[in-house]
Scaffold this motif. Sequence first.
Motif, short mmCIF file in Angstrom:
data_model
loop_
_atom_site.label_atom_id
_atom_site.label_comp_id
_atom_site.label_asym_id
_atom_site.label_seq_id
_atom_site.Cartn_x
_atom_site.Cartn_y
_atom_site.Cartn_z
N PHE A 91 -27.01 -54.11 -51.61
CA PHE A 91 -27.18 -55.39 -52.30
C PHE A 91 -27.87 -56.36 -51.34
O PHE A 91 -27.23 -56.89 -50.44
N GLY A 92 -29.17 -56.51 -51.50
CA GLY A 92 -29.92 -57.44 -50.66
C GLY A 92 -29.83 -57.14 -49.18
O GLY A 92 -29.87 -58.07 -48.36
N GLY A 93 -29.70 -55.86 -48.82
CA GLY A 93 -29.63 -55.49 -47.41
C GLY A 93 -28.23 -55.19 -46.92
O GLY A 93 -28.04 -54.77 -45.77
N LYS A 94 -27.22 -55.39 -47.75
CA LYS A 94 -25.82 -55.11 -47.37
C LYS A 94 -25.29 -53.95 -48.21
O LYS A 94 -25.43 -53.95 -49.44
N ASP A 95 -24.68 -52.96 -47.55
CA ASP A 95 -24.07 -51.85 -48.27
C ASP A 95 -22.79 -52.33 -48.95
O ASP A 95 -21.95 -52.98 -48.32
N VAL A 96 -22.67 -52.01 -50.25
CA VAL A 96 -21.52 -52.45 -51.05
C VAL A 96 -20.96 -51.24 -51.79
O VAL A 96 -21.70 -50.48 -52.41
N LYS A 97 -19.66 -51.07 -51.70
CA LYS A 97 -18.97 -49.97 -52.39
C LYS A 97 -18.89 -50.24 -53.89
O LYS A 97 -18.85 -51.40 -54.33
N ALA A 98 -18.85 -49.17 -54.68
CA ALA A 98 -18.66 -49.30 -56.12
C ALA A 98 -17.39 -50.11 -56.38
O ALA A 98 -16.41 -49.99 -55.65
N GLY A 99 -17.44 -50.98 -57.39
CA GLY A 99 -16.28 -51.82 -57.71
C GLY A 99 -16.72 -53.09 -58.40
O GLY A 99 -17.91 -53.30 -58.67
N THR A 100 -15.77 -53.96 -58.69
CA THR A 100 -16.04 -55.23 -59.36
C THR A 100 -15.78 -56.37 -58.39
O THR A 100 -14.77 -56.38 -57.69
N TYR A 101 -16.69 -57.34 -58.40
CA TYR A 101 -16.64 -58.48 -57.49
C TYR A 101 -16.96 -59.76 -58.24
O TYR A 101 -17.70 -59.74 -59.22
N SER A 102 -16.45 -60.88 -57.74
CA SER A 102 -16.89 -62.19 -58.24
C SER A 102 -18.23 -62.48 -57.59
O SER A 102 -18.47 -62.09 -56.44
N LEU A 103 -19.11 -63.15 -58.33
CA LEU A 103 -20.43 -63.50 -57.82
C LEU A 103 -20.51 -65.02 -57.71
O LEU A 103 -20.32 -65.74 -58.69
N PHE A 104 -20.76 -65.49 -56.50
CA PHE A 104 -20.96 -66.91 -56.24
C PHE A 104 -22.33 -67.10 -55.62
O PHE A 104 -22.88 -66.16 -55.03
N THR A 105 -22.87 -68.29 -55.72
CA THR A 105 -24.12 -68.62 -55.06
C THR A 105 -24.00 -70.00 -54.43
O THR A 105 -23.18 -70.82 -54.85
N ILE A 106 -24.83 -70.22 -53.44
CA ILE A 106 -24.99 -71.54 -52.86
C ILE A 106 -26.47 -71.88 -52.98
O ILE A 106 -27.30 -71.34 -52.23
N PRO A 107 -26.83 -72.71 -53.97
CA PRO A 107 -28.24 -73.06 -54.16
C PRO A 107 -28.78 -73.83 -52.95
O PRO A 107 -28.05 -74.60 -52.31
N GLY A 108 -30.06 -73.61 -52.65
CA GLY A 108 -30.72 -74.33 -51.57
C GLY A 108 -32.14 -74.70 -51.97
O GLY A 108 -32.66 -74.20 -52.96
#
Length: 179
Positions: free
Chosen positions: A91-108
């Motif tokens: 995910f964008g350069g980071k390895d992420v295990k299968a699963g469910t996550y909350s998605l947050f953003t910090i706009p800039g």
Amino acid sequence: MKKLLSLSLFIAVIAFSNEANAQKFSGLDKSPMDMASYPTDYKVSEKVVRIIYGRPQLKNRSLAELAPIGQVWRTGANEAAEITFYKDVNFGGKDVKAGTYSLFTIPGEEEWTVILNNNLNQWGSYFYDESGDVARITVPNGSDASSLEEFSIAFDNMDNGTKMVMGWDKTRVAVPITF
């Protein structure tokens, strides 16, 4: 006796059916829930990623007013967006295990920080806890000539994966996902 029992049963059925008809249902949400997935076809067994999120509308307000620059945002409306990966991904350069996550953003101004967090079932970003972060990446803040009234998320094909594209007003933010 048989007629009395039948009459009692009939009265009970009528009484319960009236209660069911009296049920109150809420109206449509002002920021309806939506879902996007990749691949977009209906073969669930081949899904790589699915996201469920609320779709707020600008309604003559600015993007910066609804998703303030420099502040953690729930990435949509109402509950924090939830993203499910059905297999391990990058995910964008980071390895992420299968699963469910909350998605947050910090706009800039120039880039957005996109966050995957272990804490699920959150209302907004009020209880966001950085200690639950699984991945935190930054991606360029792009733009488009056309404006989107409703916050939207879509997936776009790319080599070895997809891009999760978030758009609102004229802002476009894309996160590469490879698998």
